[in-house]
Motif scaffolding. Structure first.
Motif, PDB file in Angstrom:
ATOM      1  N   PHE A 152       0.814  -1.212   0.000  1.00 34.14           N
ATOM      2  CA  PHE A 152       0.000   0.000   0.000  1.00 34.14           C
ATOM      3  C   PHE A 152       0.852   1.268   0.000  1.00 34.14           C
ATOM      4  CE2 PHE A 152      -3.323  -2.948   1.550  1.00 34.14           C
ATOM      5  CZ  PHE A 152      -4.275  -2.666   0.587  1.00 34.14           C
ATOM      6  N   THR A 153       2.065   1.193   0.515  1.00 32.33           N
ATOM      7  CA  THR A 153       2.966   2.340   0.390  1.00 32.33           C
ATOM      8  C   THR A 153       3.288   2.607  -1.071  1.00 32.33           C
ATOM      9  OG1 THR A 153       3.948   1.940   2.569  1.00 32.33           O
ATOM     10  CG2 THR A 153       5.227   3.248   1.011  1.00 32.33           C
ATOM     11  N   THR A 154       3.540   1.540  -1.826  1.00 33.87           N
ATOM     12  CA  THR A 154       3.818   1.690  -3.256  1.00 33.87           C
ATOM     13  C   THR A 154       2.579   2.148  -4.015  1.00 33.87           C
ATOM     14  OG1 THR A 154       5.487  -0.060  -3.110  1.00 33.87           O
ATOM     15  CG2 THR A 154       4.680   0.509  -5.304  1.00 33.87           C
ATOM     16  N   VAL A 155       1.420   1.574  -3.674  1.00 28.35           N
ATOM     17  CA  VAL A 155       0.172   1.967  -4.338  1.00 28.35           C
ATOM     18  C   VAL A 155      -0.093   3.455  -4.139  1.00 28.35           C
ATOM     19  CG1 VAL A 155      -2.341   1.741  -4.203  1.00 28.35           C
ATOM     20  CG2 VAL A 155      -0.919  -0.301  -4.313  1.00 28.35           C
ATOM     21  N   LEU A 156       0.086   3.942  -2.912  1.00 30.61           N
ATOM     22  CA  LEU A 156      -0.159   5.355  -2.636  1.00 30.61           C
ATOM     23  C   LEU A 156       0.837   6.244  -3.372  1.00 30.61           C
ATOM     24  CD1 LEU A 156      -1.830   7.412  -1.070  1.00 30.61           C
ATOM     25  CD2 LEU A 156      -0.242   7.153   0.843  1.00 30.61           C
ATOM     26  N   LYS A 157       2.082   5.799  -3.451  1.00 29.77           N
ATOM     27  CA  LYS A 157       3.095   6.596  -4.153  1.00 29.77           C
ATOM     28  C   LYS A 157       2.788   6.681  -5.647  1.00 29.77           C
ATOM     29  CE  LYS A 157       8.094   7.303  -3.843  1.00 29.77           C
ATOM     30  NZ  LYS A 157       7.936   8.499  -2.999  1.00 29.77           N
ATOM     31  N   ILE A 158       2.320   5.583  -6.223  1.00 26.33           N
ATOM     32  CA  ILE A 158       1.914   5.616  -7.632  1.00 26.33           C
ATOM     33  C   ILE A 158       0.698   6.518  -7.803  1.00 26.33           C
ATOM     34  CG2 ILE A 158       1.019   4.225  -9.539  1.00 26.33           C
ATOM     35  CD1 ILE A 158       2.622   1.872  -8.442  1.00 26.33           C
ATOM     36  N   HIS A 159      -0.255   6.399  -6.897  1.00 27.69           N
ATOM     37  CA  HIS A 159      -1.495   7.172  -6.995  1.00 27.69           C
ATOM     38  C   HIS A 159      -1.225   8.670  -6.914  1.00 27.69           C
ATOM     39  CE1 HIS A 159      -5.834   7.741  -6.658  1.00 27.69           C
ATOM     40  NE2 HIS A 159      -5.623   8.570  -5.653  1.00 27.69           N
ATOM     41  N   ARG A 160      -0.297   9.065  -6.071  1.00 24.36           N
ATOM     42  CA  ARG A 160      -0.039  10.488  -5.858  1.00 24.36           C
ATOM     43  C   ARG A 160       0.918  11.091  -6.876  1.00 24.36           C
ATOM     44  NH1 ARG A 160       0.766  11.062   0.722  1.00 24.36           N
ATOM     45  NH2 ARG A 160      -1.459  11.127   1.271  1.00 24.36           N
ATOM     46  N   GLU A 161       1.969  10.346  -7.226  1.00 24.61           N
ATOM     47  CA  GLU A 161       3.022  10.970  -8.031  1.00 24.61           C
ATOM     48  C   GLU A 161       3.577  10.077  -9.127  1.00 24.61           C
ATOM     49  OE1 GLU A 161       6.909  10.171  -5.295  1.00 24.61           O
ATOM     50  OE2 GLU A 161       5.573  11.789  -4.650  1.00 24.61           O
ATOM     51  N   LEU A 162       2.958   8.929  -9.379  1.00 24.38           N
ATOM     52  CA  LEU A 162       3.385   8.036 -10.466  1.00 24.38           C
ATOM     53  C   LEU A 162       4.848   7.623 -10.333  1.00 24.38           C
ATOM     54  CD1 LEU A 162       1.703   9.954 -13.437  1.00 24.38           C
ATOM     55  CD2 LEU A 162       0.740   8.060 -12.111  1.00 24.38           C
ATOM     56  N   LEU A 163       5.351   7.591  -9.097  1.00 30.36           N
ATOM     57  CA  LEU A 163       6.749   7.243  -8.813  1.00 30.36           C
ATOM     58  C   LEU A 163       7.715   8.201  -9.509  1.00 30.36           C
ATOM     59  CD1 LEU A 163       6.623   3.331  -9.138  1.00 30.36           C
ATOM     60  CD2 LEU A 163       6.408   4.714  -7.065  1.00 30.36           C
ATOM     61  N   ALA A 164       7.283   9.446  -9.726  1.00 31.73           N
ATOM     62  CA  ALA A 164       8.103  10.398 -10.485  1.00 31.73           C
ATOM     63  C   ALA A 164       8.291  11.720  -9.753  1.00 31.73           C
ATOM     64  CB  ALA A 164       7.481  10.647 -11.856  1.00 31.73           C
ATOM     65  N   GLY A 165       8.045  11.774  -8.446  1.00 32.30           N
ATOM     66  CA  GLY A 165       8.258  13.009  -7.708  1.00 32.30           C
ATOM     67  C   GLY A 165       7.271  14.095  -8.104  1.00 32.30           C
ATOM     68  N   TRP A 166       7.736  15.359  -8.027  1.00 35.37           N
ATOM     69  CA  TRP A 166       6.821  16.468  -8.308  1.00 35.37           C
ATOM     70  C   TRP A 166       6.361  16.517  -9.763  1.00 35.37           C
ATOM     71  CZ3 TRP A 166       7.891  20.133 -11.907  1.00 35.37           C
ATOM     72  CH2 TRP A 166       9.221  20.329 -12.274  1.00 35.37           C
ATOM     73  N   PRO A 167       7.175  16.113 -10.768  1.00 37.65           N
ATOM     74  CA  PRO A 167       6.602  16.071 -12.125  1.00 37.65           C
ATOM     75  C   PRO A 167       5.423  15.102 -12.222  1.00 37.65           C
ATOM     76  CG  PRO A 167       9.002  15.995 -12.227  1.00 37.65           C
ATOM     77  CD  PRO A 167       8.628  15.794 -10.799  1.00 37.65           C
ATOM     78  N   GLY A 168       5.529  13.978 -11.518  1.00 38.93           N
ATOM     79  CA  GLY A 168       4.409  13.046 -11.509  1.00 38.93           C
ATOM     80  C   GLY A 168       3.182  13.636 -10.849  1.00 38.93           C
ATOM     81  N   ARG A 169       3.380  14.429  -9.806  1.00 39.88           N
ATOM     82  CA  ARG A 169       2.238  15.078  -9.146  1.00 39.88           C
ATOM     83  C   ARG A 169       1.550  16.063 -10.094  1.00 39.88           C
ATOM     84  NH1 ARG A 169       3.009  17.252  -3.227  1.00 39.88           N
ATOM     85  NH2 ARG A 169       0.737  17.285  -3.502  1.00 39.88           N
ATOM     86  N   LEU A 170       2.330  16.748 -10.920  1.00 38.18           N
ATOM     87  CA  LEU A 170       1.728  17.658 -11.898  1.00 38.18           C
ATOM     88  C   LEU A 170       0.905  16.885 -12.927  1.00 38.18           C
ATOM     89  CD1 LEU A 170       4.537  20.284 -12.630  1.00 38.18           C
ATOM     90  CD2 LEU A 170       2.384  20.645 -11.410  1.00 38.18           C
ATOM     91  N   VAL A 171       1.417  15.737 -13.360  1.00 37.58           N
ATOM     92  CA  VAL A 171       0.672  14.922 -14.328  1.00 37.58           C
ATOM     93  C   VAL A 171      -0.625  14.419 -13.702  1.00 37.58           C
ATOM     94  CG1 VAL A 171       0.729  12.816 -15.705  1.00 37.58           C
ATOM     95  CG2 VAL A 171       2.756  14.266 -15.580  1.00 37.58           C
ATOM     96  N   VAL A 172      -0.562  13.991 -12.444  1.00 38.19           N
ATOM     97  CA  VAL A 172      -1.776  13.538 -11.758  1.00 38.19           C
ATOM     98  C   VAL A 172      -2.769  14.683 -11.622  1.00 38.19           C
ATOM     99  CG1 VAL A 172      -2.679  12.702  -9.560  1.00 38.19           C
ATOM    100  CG2 VAL A 172      -0.635  11.654 -10.541  1.00 38.19           C
ATOM    101  N   GLU A 173      -2.288  15.868 -11.278  1.00 39.85           N
ATOM    102  CA  GLU A 173      -3.191  17.018 -11.165  1.00 39.85           C
ATOM    103  C   GLU A 173      -3.810  17.361 -12.513  1.00 39.85           C
ATOM    104  OE1 GLU A 173      -3.240  21.637  -9.503  1.00 39.85           O
ATOM    105  OE2 GLU A 173      -1.496  20.343  -9.176  1.00 39.85           O
ATOM    106  N   LEU A 174      -3.027  17.263 -13.576  1.00 39.47           N
ATOM    107  CA  LEU A 174      -3.566  17.490 -14.913  1.00 39.47           C
ATOM    108  C   LEU A 174      -4.661  16.474 -15.224  1.00 39.47           C
ATOM    109  CD1 LEU A 174      -3.176  19.123 -17.585  1.00 39.47           C
ATOM    110  CD2 LEU A 174      -1.642  17.292 -18.317  1.00 39.47           C
ATOM    111  N   THR A 175      -4.444  15.231 -14.824  1.00 41.95           N
ATOM    112  CA  THR A 175      -5.440  14.187 -15.056  1.00 41.95           C
ATOM    113  C   THR A 175      -6.713  14.456 -14.271  1.00 41.95           C
ATOM    114  OG1 THR A 175      -3.672  12.574 -15.417  1.00 41.95           O
ATOM    115  CG2 THR A 175      -5.859  11.709 -14.910  1.00 41.95           C
ATOM    116  N   VAL A 176      -6.577  14.870 -13.016  1.00 49.48           N
ATOM    117  CA  VAL A 176      -7.755  15.170 -12.197  1.00 49.48           C
ATOM    118  C   VAL A 176      -8.552  16.322 -12.805  1.00 49.48           C
ATOM    119  CG1 VAL A 176      -8.529  15.972  -9.937  1.00 49.48           C
ATOM    120  CG2 VAL A 176      -6.695  14.289 -10.091  1.00 49.48           C
ATOM    121  N   GLY A 177      -7.853  17.373 -13.223  1.00 47.73           N
ATOM    122  CA  GLY A 177      -8.544  18.516 -13.807  1.00 47.73           C
ATOM    123  C   GLY A 177      -9.265  18.176 -15.097  1.00 47.73           C
ATOM    124  N   TRP A 178      -8.594  17.435 -15.977  1.00 47.58           N
ATOM    125  CA  TRP A 178      -9.237  17.058 -17.236  1.00 47.58           C
ATOM    126  C   TRP A 178     -10.365  16.057 -17.010  1.00 47.58           C
ATOM    127  CZ3 TRP A 178      -9.184  19.015 -22.001  1.00 47.58           C
ATOM    128  CH2 TRP A 178      -8.189  19.932 -22.310  1.00 47.58           C
TER     129      TRP A 178
END
Length: 459
Positions: A152-178
């Motif tokens: 679940f630690t890995t699942v949450l990390k993928i869910h929040r940032e795609l295992l890519a740090g802050w660039p991944g968080r931006l991609v996730v935010e873009l996905t949520v907005g779209w």
């Protein structure tokens, strides 16, 4: 053809037609514009949306799965009176020597074990103790986590940032907005119009052609699960990188978050060591005082350093399994007389006051197992939406062509421009992506016109 020619012969039963009536989609330019944006938005977020929704669905029942995996540690059989907090801490230290006790968590549920943490920080050993018998049940070492913790630690990390740090968080935010844009445009495209029956709007036509079945499942399920999906998406914005920080800055200094709790005293009184000896209340007495104030909440007591004047405590309901919002209070008690030194609630926190409602709404625990199941179905359906959408496009695409929707010839209505501008302000990452898309589209148009002018005229 005469009426006799169309009349069924003797013995031939007249069967009502089971074929669905096809209702042509509206041909207005606004409908085509919105459908075009819906199509391209789906293509843009399809891969990430699939990942985010699947990991979100897995995380919904994290606490239930961990309870099953660690049932021998987390659950006890109540028997008589509970042992005091000090006896439970002593039992944990005796069973796992070499680490200083840091805190103890005392659940309100009599069927749950207490947790004594030995050591500091994230590396603390979590020792589960039977509160009725003061007997250690076992421990979870964060340096050697079990499969559920690691999973679940890995699942949450993928869910929040795609295992890519802050660039991944931006991609996730873009996905949520779209995704929010997809919901809005999808609702417009689904909206019943004149000339159409209830089939394909309120229920799917399973006996129709494959494309019609896919289209109905895409639209009908999307409509019925629109509300929970919208709640999941909007509540997820609070945890996004850009939107979350912007929301915090916009709401900073609100009256409710300006210190509505008991004001804290100076640092010397609150927690700094006192060189003069003083009588101190026992841990059991501190537990009794806190339990008298919060009888139905889980207590978390941080053990003070020698000579410290206060105990730091927090009291909250079950983080993952409570009905309604998550509520929490932090307070300090004077070790000498149990007097309340400071007190504040999560609702008064300047930065995270929204967390009490946003988290249970996002993970579906707001109404217990009922909403968790609904949220799980919503996540799975949302994950299937890009698949069914791309499948429909693949079935209907013209031979030898991509079949992407073309840009309407008419100008964009002012109302739609205003709606896009408002959405861009509310969702800045989406707004930036729309600006990039429009800029790229304009550049492609200029290049195409330039190439058309340079091409030789046909003989």
């Amino acid at each position: 053809m005469t009426p006799e020619a169309t009349r069924p012969s003797a013995g031939q039963a007249r069967r009502p037609s089971t074929l669905p009536k096809r209702v042509a989609a509206p041909s207005g330019s606004l409908y085509r514009m919105i459908w075009r944006w819906h199509f391209y938005a789906g293509i843009l977020v399809a891969p990430t949306l699939l990942v985010v929704t699947i990991t979100g669905a897995l995380y919904i029942f994290r606490s239930e799965i961990e309870n099953l995996a660690h049932a021998d540690l987390r659950f006890v059989a109540p028997a008589g009176e509970r042992a005091g907090a000090q006896a439970q801490v002593d039992a944990a230290v005796e069973a796992f020597p070499g680490r200083p006790p840091a805190s103890i968590e005392l659940p309100a549920d009599p069927g749950r074990s207490s947790v004594v943490r030995l050591g500091e920080g994230r590396g603390a050993l979590a020792v589960h103790v039977d509160p009725f018998r003061a007997r250690p049940l076992g421990a979870i070492d964060p340096d050697r986590p079990g499969w559920t913790e690691a999973f679940f630690t890995t699942v949450l990390k993928i869910h929040r940032e795609l295992l890519a740090g802050w660039p991944g968080r931006l991609v996730v935010e873009l996905t949520v907005g779209w995704t929010i844009l997809l919901l809005a445009t999808g609702l417009y495209l689904w909206w019943p119009r004149r000339g159409g029956g209830p089939a394909g709007v309120w229920w799917a036509r399973f006996r129709a052609k494959p494309y019609t079945v896919l289209r109905d499942l895409h639209t009908v399920l999307g409509f019925y699960l629109l509300a929970p999906v919208a709640v999941i998406a909007v509540s997820g914005l609070f945890y996004c990188l850009v939107w979350g920080e912007a929301f915090h800055r916009a709401t900073r200094g609100r009256p409710e978050a300006s210190g509505g709790g008991t004001p804290s005293t100076s640092a010397a009184v609150r927690g700094d060591p006192d060189p003069t000896p003083m009588p101190a209340l026992s841990l059991d007495r501190i537990e009794a005082l806190a339990r008298a104030r919060y009888p139905d909440r889980n207590l978390f007591i941080t053990l003070p350093e020698p000579g410290s004047r206060t105990f730091s405590l927090s009291a909250g309901n079950d983080y993952d399994n409570s009905y309604g919002p998550f509520v929490s209070a932090r307070f300090e008690l004077d070790r000498r007389d149990g007097r309340m030194v400071s007190h504040s609630t999560l609702a008064e926190d300047e930065r995270y006051w929204w967390h009490g409602w946003a988290y249970p709404l996002h993970v579906g625990s707001v109404l217990g197992p009922t909403t968790k199941v609904i949220w799980l179905v919503a996540c799975l359906v949302l994950a299937a939406m890009p698949v069914t959408g791309l499948w429909m496009w693949w079935i209907r695409r013209p031979a030898g062509r991509a079949g992407f929707p073309r840009r309407p010839d008419r100008p964009v209505p002012r109302g739609l421009v205003a709606a896009i501008a408002a959405l861009s302000l509310l969702l800045p990452v989406v707004g930036a992506s729309i600006l990039l898309i429009l800029t790229g589209e304009a550049i492609v148009g200029v290049v195409r016109r330039a190439l058309a002018r340079q091409s030789p005229a046909p003989a």
